[in-house]
Motif scaffolding. Sequence first.
Motif, short mmCIF file in Angstrom:
data_model
loop_
_atom_site.label_atom_id
_atom_site.label_comp_id
_atom_site.label_asym_id
_atom_site.label_seq_id
_atom_site.Cartn_x
_atom_site.Cartn_y
_atom_site.Cartn_z
N THR A 264 0.86 -1.19 0.00
CA THR A 264 0.00 0.00 0.00
C THR A 264 0.90 1.24 0.00
O THR A 264 1.92 1.28 0.67
CB THR A 264 -0.91 0.04 1.24
N CYS A 265 0.50 2.23 -0.78
CA CYS A 265 1.29 3.45 -0.92
C CYS A 265 1.47 4.10 0.45
O CYS A 265 0.50 4.39 1.15
CB CYS A 265 0.57 4.39 -1.89
N SER A 266 2.75 4.32 0.81
CA SER A 266 3.01 4.86 2.15
C SER A 266 2.72 6.36 2.21
O SER A 266 2.64 6.94 3.29
CB SER A 266 4.45 4.57 2.56
N ILE A 267 2.55 6.99 1.05
CA ILE A 267 2.31 8.44 1.04
C ILE A 267 0.81 8.73 1.22
O ILE A 267 0.43 9.54 2.05
CB ILE A 267 2.86 9.06 -0.26
N CYS A 268 -0.05 8.04 0.45
CA CYS A 268 -1.50 8.33 0.55
C CYS A 268 -2.23 7.27 1.37
O CYS A 268 -3.45 7.34 1.53
CB CYS A 268 -2.10 8.44 -0.83
N LYS A 269 -1.48 6.30 1.90
CA LYS A 269 -2.08 5.21 2.69
C LYS A 269 -3.17 4.47 1.91
O LYS A 269 -4.20 4.08 2.48
CB LYS A 269 -2.66 5.75 4.01
N LYS A 271 -5.12 5.62 -0.53
CA LYS A 271 -6.24 6.39 -1.08
C LYS A 271 -6.04 6.74 -2.55
O LYS A 271 -7.00 6.94 -3.28
CB LYS A 271 -6.41 7.69 -0.29
N GLY A 272 -4.76 6.82 -2.97
CA GLY A 272 -4.46 7.20 -4.36
C GLY A 272 -3.80 8.56 -4.42
O GLY A 272 -4.32 9.53 -3.87
N CYS A 273 -2.60 8.62 -5.07
CA CYS A 273 -1.89 9.90 -5.22
C CYS A 273 -1.01 9.80 -6.47
O CYS A 273 -1.01 8.78 -7.16
CB CYS A 273 -1.05 10.21 -3.97
N ASN A 274 -0.25 10.86 -6.73
CA ASN A 274 0.61 10.87 -7.93
C ASN A 274 1.64 9.76 -7.91
O ASN A 274 1.92 9.14 -8.93
CB ASN A 274 1.35 12.21 -8.03
N VAL A 275 2.23 9.52 -6.72
CA VAL A 275 3.33 8.55 -6.62
C VAL A 275 2.85 7.15 -7.00
O VAL A 275 3.52 6.41 -7.71
CB VAL A 275 3.93 8.57 -5.20
N CYS A 276 1.63 6.78 -6.55
CA CYS A 276 1.12 5.43 -6.84
C CYS A 276 0.21 5.45 -8.08
O CYS A 276 -0.50 4.48 -8.32
CB CYS A 276 0.39 4.87 -5.63
N LYS A 277 0.27 6.53 -8.83
CA LYS A 277 -0.57 6.71 -10.03
C LYS A 277 -2.05 6.45 -9.71
O LYS A 277 -2.77 5.81 -10.47
CB LYS A 277 -0.09 5.79 -11.16
ZN LIG Z 1 -0.32 6.93 -3.18
#
Ligand SMILES: [Zn+2]
Length: 346
Positions: A264-269, A271-277
Amino acid sequence: MEEKIQELISEVEAFEASNKEQAEAFRLKYLSKKGIIAGLFAEMKNVQPDQRKEYGLIVNELKNKAENKFQVLSESLDASGGDASGPVKDLTLPAEPYETGARHPISIVRKQIVSIFSRIGYTVSEGPEIEDDWHNFTALNFPENHPARDMQDTFFIRQGATDKDAIALRTHTSSVQVRVMENSQPPIRTISPGRVYRNEAISARAHCFFHQVEGLYIDEGVSFADLKQTLLYFAKEMFGSDTKIRLRPSYFPFTEPSAEMDVTCSICKGKGCNVCKHTGWLEILGCGMVDPNVLDNCKIDSKKYSGFAFGMGIERIAMLRYDINDLRLFSENDIRFLKQFRGEIA
Ligand SMILES: [Zn+2]
């Protein structure tokens, strides 16, 4: 005139002598009867009466500085036996501050990965960066002339008459696992960190060399559940205890079945963000159950033993952990980049 005297003052202040001859030359130049300062005092009579006081003060300042400098020089030269090789040192000054260095982010993350796996009984094994075809490809179930080899184009040291005579820079540290399996019997639990090479165009996301950690566990009754639990433990230790993982089917010649693992993306937990597209997931490693052909190639009884293997790029993990957006930063030696890791403890 005044400007010229100011210049002389700076000259006197900056003067250094490494032996008595130089100090004496200084005295003759400034302080002797025919020296510069005596000359300046003699000029006094030509100065406008209303400026004499100011002129006198500044020449006096020069004289005091010169006398003081000569005295300090003489004393320090006497103390050092007449020859101080180098400028006069004031030992009472505070020491010059020096900058502490930092570990390279690749070294920091490699140490973290090694530490996480060593806590569950993995040893560290290393091997050569220049490999023969057997250890890099054939033993790992890449048949000669098979298109699977194209996935890992590399740099050949010697292009043999056939594939199996070739000597190349290793494309993964799986070659180290082959060496471990050839030289020991299960249970085997080891990770192989090291530098690897691929013939790739250099960009923000790819490089012709990078670092990997590959893991291998072989014993009786090792199952896919063991693989998943080991990688879940790793993900939680590396990215935080609330991290989730998912496995997607994939293909590698040396594992069957094979999977790619996302966390799971550690930045948005998630939810979805730029880093995890905007997917909430980040791909971090490949894994699978070791293909029985590989065990047999390495003289391990595939009827009795099974095992799993996984491999990850250290750069990839470091980029996610420290939010680094360009792979090239790791090898450019830009001090502004490297300085940012000063506080990191590996
Ligand atoms: Zn993310």
